[in-house]
Write an enzyme that holds these catalytic residues in place. Structure first.
Site, PDB file in Angstrom:
ATOM      1  N   ASP A  52      17.375-106.939 -56.455  1.00  0.00           N
ATOM      2  CA  ASP A  52      17.944-107.375 -58.178  1.00  0.00           C
ATOM      3  C   ASP A  52      19.045-108.523 -58.199  1.00  0.00           C
ATOM      4  OD1 ASP A  52      16.540-104.778 -57.453  1.00  0.00           O
ATOM      5  OD2 ASP A  52      16.426-104.779 -59.740  1.00  0.00           O
ATOM      6  N   GLU A  95      11.803-104.172 -66.614  1.00  0.00           N
ATOM      7  CA  GLU A  95      11.354-104.176 -65.477  1.00  0.00           C
ATOM      8  C   GLU A  95       9.952-104.689 -64.929  1.00  0.00           C
ATOM      9  OE1 GLU A  95      11.611-100.594 -61.855  1.00  0.00           O
ATOM     10  OE2 GLU A  95      11.343-100.075 -64.019  1.00  0.00           O
ATOM     11  N   HIS A 151      16.160-104.259 -67.167  1.00  0.00           N
ATOM     12  CA  HIS A 151      16.259-104.619 -65.804  1.00  0.00           C
ATOM     13  C   HIS A 151      16.278-105.782 -65.671  1.00  0.00           C
ATOM     14  CE1 HIS A 151      14.834-101.554 -62.721  1.00  0.00           C
ATOM     15  NE2 HIS A 151      14.698-102.521 -61.971  1.00  0.00           N
ATOM     16  N   ASP A 206      17.225 -91.586 -63.899  1.00  0.00           N
ATOM     17  CA  ASP A 206      17.942 -91.075 -63.000  1.00  0.00           C
ATOM     18  C   ASP A 206      17.933 -92.070 -61.771  1.00  0.00           C
ATOM     19  OD1 ASP A 206      15.339 -90.783 -62.333  1.00  0.00           O
ATOM     20  OD2 ASP A 206      15.216 -88.862 -61.852  1.00  0.00           O
ATOM     21  N   GLU A 207      18.718 -93.138 -61.941  1.00  0.00           N
ATOM     22  CA  GLU A 207      18.684 -94.354 -60.660  1.00  0.00           C
ATOM     23  C   GLU A 207      20.004 -94.962 -60.987  1.00  0.00           C
ATOM     24  OE1 GLU A 207      15.751 -97.376 -58.336  1.00  0.00           O
ATOM     25  OE2 GLU A 207      15.025 -96.286 -60.233  1.00  0.00           O
ATOM     26  N   TRP A 216      16.037-107.919 -49.992  1.00  0.00           N
ATOM     27  CA  TRP A 216      16.834-107.002 -50.563  1.00  0.00           C
ATOM     28  C   TRP A 216      18.040-107.325 -49.423  1.00  0.00           C
ATOM     29  CZ3 TRP A 216      12.347-107.294 -52.302  1.00  0.00           C
ATOM     30  CH2 TRP A 216      11.963-106.375 -53.640  1.00  0.00           C
TER      31      TRP A 216
END
Length: 856
Positions: free
Chosen positions: A439, A710, A731, A431-432, A496
């Site tokens: 990334d 991930e 991921h 749920d993302e 980020w």
């Protein structure tokens, strides 16, 4: 060989015949070696018009070409006033998980059609139909953008799909990213799904006709799609299928009139990203029952998309498909790491014979599928995996003698396929599924080797700028659905938010597109200015890192005296402050912003000075002595020249003390092997790359991974799992090592933006017998690789036409090298052969070359 363009001429016309009256631009002969990304310089372009173009070139051999084959482009709608359609919505359709609304209208065509175009967009997903067939082959249209600022529309040529006489056009909508479940809840952009469409028809006699969404349309939500959601899947009741709803003559007496709505169409933009399509089909490799009796299908590959179900059974039979990435240590179906996402398809049979079902408005990340309720025996003929992602041409390949590394490359590519679904998501299953910026910046160079991501990132970076706040802050995810709509101030994070600078610059290096760099430059500068304001005259960005070196190595708690990989957050923030500033300086130079180049160059120098005083000892120790501390300082050129070798030595010492294991997270891992190679420790980089035990890139491969994980230990050696609250098995971030495999191991690098001039420098190692890669640049195929055979090293390179290259070999003198069987020292085909620092530097034009030298 050595083929270069010396001049070109372009002509553009409104017809393929290129009659003088139709030509809108003829460049004339331009003396230039540039052969890509040349600006149109003719008269003003017109909305909805198709333009045809050809090119002629001259080369350095004194030859000229004929006019090329004709290509074309077509303009979209250049003015909002050209949108005549009205937004339509279904009355009462305001809730998530509601049945999909259908819209339809019939119309008549009584003349011969010359051309017809549909311009369409929606709130939510749309699937457009005309005369019983879907229009186009894209899925998840209109795509995901920052909808309030940028809503894409698509254009389709439907000339051959129209009929003389009666026609019917319609659409079915899904919640999608607009109204579906996302981390902040639902209705992120609005509660009402809507459609905006206009069909323009030009007849052979020159007259025109338009069919647009307006109050004359009808709607119904009594169809088969009873529920759809990105996270939770789709519920489809075939007994309620609206057969013929998209054909003329359909009985729509129970349908209701639509509502029209007023929205500001100033956010409408033509599509420019890579369309999402069904790309590939795969079949199950195994169907089995778990110890608890669950019927499970193994697709053999962690993938993104859905299953096509073929089933025959009684009316009302319910079949459920649940999706998962892994099986647990007991061999049971495992979905805990999906968190609240149901990832479930529910199909109710109509009982009309063989039925085939595919979902329309959802996607899952999965390798395993649990099947319940299937009537009869389930075989591989009943199921087909449909792989869905942005349609990006494959541009790169890498191969070596180690099967585990080849599987790693496979996993990197599939991680990219899985997460490049219109935006670069972190993961495709739980749920993302958001456009996490950290990334994306970490992986973008690797992504650009594997596939043509120019359009993909051109589109997404405009959303980065659109969602960037007026103060320069860049949200953690793009499109920004983690902060309240309209929020003015947010708290970004180093590594980020730097996506606003790093990724445009990377795309410029790969594709040489100065227009993209120019477009993104204000966003780049705003980000650096934001940090500058936060850091102030101290030049240390305090509190600028929320995530640190995300998911760095933590040793087991018990009986492990080794240090973890923790890097101090302000150190990371300040390092990235310096790095983004240095990139901004380079971008300013490329764009001719001389004042900015000087101003930000001075800022970078000051940051470096303060960084050294704050974080670097006289002995060359850096930060917390973590691997990432050394990697960032060395990569971002934040050390005095006299300490670089010492700091690199401390980095290697840490790696050796950990028995050739890394301890880096998302930010340090990207540059780790590059720093080692640049500092003369390519052998250590290979030791890390080939390490098979945790933490390493190969450990997940040995555990059966088919995509990048991930976490370094998403599944532990005892087959138990890491924290299910955050444990994706698809991921791509750690797949950034692919960049090093292309650029260093095989040796493909660009010196000039866009691969106009190449540097081909393979790095042989005794740990492999060969390594090779290829890349489809804008100029053509580039290849580089090496092979160890019979105590010799054989290097093969390819330089495409209109490019030049420098081949770098680890040999001291030309007399020790042969090229195509002849001594390099006697070969006059190369413009320059120079020796230095124990290497040969061979300048060459285009061609295929084979070099050979003895191993020493």
């Amino acid at each position: 060989m050595n083929l270069l363009q010396t001049a070109y001429s372009i002509r553009v016309a409104k017809s393929q015949k290129f009659a003088a009256s139709d030509i809108v631009w003829q460049s004339g002969k331009i003396e230039s070696g540039e052969s890509v990304l040349q600006d149109y310089k003719g008269s003003a372009l017109e909305s909805g018009t198709r333009y045809f173009w050809q090119v002629m070139v001259w080369d350095n051999k004194g030859k000229s070409s004929k006019w090329s084959e004709t290509a074309f482009w077509e303009m979209g709608l250049l003015s909002q006033s050209e949108w005549k359609a009205k937004w339509i919505e279904m009355p009462g359709d305001t809730l998530r998980y509601s049945p999909s609304p259908h819209f339809r209208k019939e119309f008549k065509v009584d003349k011969k059609i010359a051309r017809a175009r549909v311009y369409v967009t929606s709130h939510g997903y749309y699937e457009l139909h005309l005369n019983g067939k879907k229009v186009g082959d894209q899925v998840f249209t209109p795509g995901w953008t920052s909808y309030s600022k940028r809503l894409q529309y698509q254009v389709y040529d439907v000339t051959t799909q129209l009929l003389t006489g009666n026609n019917a056009i319609g659409a079915v909508l899904g919640d999608g990213w607009y109204r579906g479940t996302l981390p902040r809840g639902w209705a992120n952009y609005g509660k009402k799904l809507g459609l905006l469409m206009q069909l323009g028809i030009v007849f052979s006699d020159g007259s025109e006709m338009m069919v647009s969404t307006d109050e004359t349309w009808k709607s119904s939500n009594d169809g088969a799609i009873r529920m759809n959601d990105i996270y939770n899947g789709e519920t489809y009741d075939a007994t309620k299928k609206l057969t013929g709803w998209d054909l003329s003559g359909y009985n729509d007496k129970n349908w209701i009139s639509v509502n029209t709505a007023n929205y500001d169409n100033n956010n409408l933009i033509a599509s420019e990203g890579a369309p999402v399509r069904k790309i590939q089909e795969i079949k199950p490799v195994k169907i089995f029952r778990t110890p608890k009796g669950q019927l499970v299908v193994d697709m053999g590959q962690n993938m993104v998309g859905w299953l096509r179900l073929k089933v025959t059974g009684p009316k009302g039979t319910h079949v459920t498909l649940r999706h998962a990435e892994v099986m647990d240590k007991f061999g049971e179906f495992y979905t805990t790491n999906l968190r609240s996402a149901k990832c479930e398809l529910n199909y109710t049979l109509a009982g009309t014979g063989e039925e085939i079902y595919e979902p329309r408005f959802t996607f899952m990340g999965f390798r395993y599928v649990e099947v319940t309720g299937f009537p009869g025996e389930l075989t591989s003929e009943n199921l087909t995996g449909i792989v869905v992602h942005s349609d990006m041409a494959v541009t790169g390949s890498f191969e070596c003698s180690n099967p585990l590394l080849n599987q790693l490359q496979h996993n990197i590519q599939w991680g990219q396929k899985s997460n490049f679904v219109d935006v670069p998501t972190d993961c495709p299953q739980r749920d993302e599924r958001l456009g996490w910026t950290g990334d994306a910046q970490a992986f973008c160079r690797t992504a650009a080797y594997n596939m043509d991501v120019s359009a993909f990132f051109t589109k997404w970076l405009k959303d980065v700028a659109a969602d960037q706040r007026t103060g320069g802050e860049v949200p953690d995810v793009i499109p920004d659905v983690l902060n309240p709509m309209g929020s003015v101030s947010i708290k970004p994070s180093a590594g980020w938010g730097d996506v606003a600078v790093i990724t445009p610059w990377t795309m410029y290096l790969v594709y040489g597109d100065k227009r993209l760099l120019r477009t993104q430059y204000p966003s780049m500068k705003a980000w650096v200015d934001y940090i500058k304001k936060q850091a102030g005259n101290d030049y240390i960005w305090k509190g600028g890192s929320k995530y640190g070196d995300w998911l760095f190595y933590h040793p087991p708690v018990n009986n492990h005296p080794e240090p973890d990989g923790q890097t101090e957050h302000d150190f990371i923030a300040t390092a990235f402050y310096a790095y983004s500033t240095s990139i901004l300086v380079a971008a300013a130079k490329e764009l001719g912003h001389t004042e900015d180049e000087q101003v930000y160059g001075a800022i970078y120098n000051k940051i470096k000075e303060v960084f050294i005083n704050e974080y670097v000892t006289k002995a060359g120790r850096v930060g917390t002595n973590s691997q990432t501390s050394y990697v960032l300082a060395l990569m971002f050129n934040l050390l005095p020249d006299n300490l670089r070798a010492k700091s690199a030595g401390f980095l290697v010492e840490d790696i050796r003390e950990r028995e050739n294991h890394l301890s880096t997270g998302f930010l340090g891992t990207v540059y780790l092997c590059h720093v080692l190679s640049a500092c003369g420790y390519t052998d250590v980089a290979y030791d890390l790359l080939l390490q098979e035990t945790y933490p390493s890139w190969i450990y997940p491969v040995k555990m059966g991974a088919t995509t990048i994980w991930e976490r370094w230990d998403g599944q532990k050696t005892d087959s138990t799992f890491q924290d299910p609250g955050m444990n994706s098995f698809n991921h791509y971030a750690y797949g950034a090592i692919g960049d090093w495999m292309y650029r260093v191991s095989a040796g493909i690098e660009t010196k000039d933006p866009g691969y106009k001039h190449l540097v081909l420098q393979p790095h042989p190692t005794e740990k492999l017998s060969y390594s090779k890669a290829s890349f489809e640049s804008s100029y053509g195929k580039v290849a580089s690789g090496w092979e160890r055979k019979d105590n010799k090293v054989i290097v093969n390179v390819t330089i495409p036409a209109n490019s030049t290259g420098t081949i770098v070999l680890p040999v001291e003198t030309a007399s020790k090298v042969t090229v195509s069987g002849k001594s390099l020292a006697d070969n006059k085909a190369f413009s320059s052969v120079k020796a230095g620092n124990g290497k040969l530097y061979i300048d060459s034009g285009s061609g295929n070359y084979t070099f050979e030298y003895s191993e020493e």
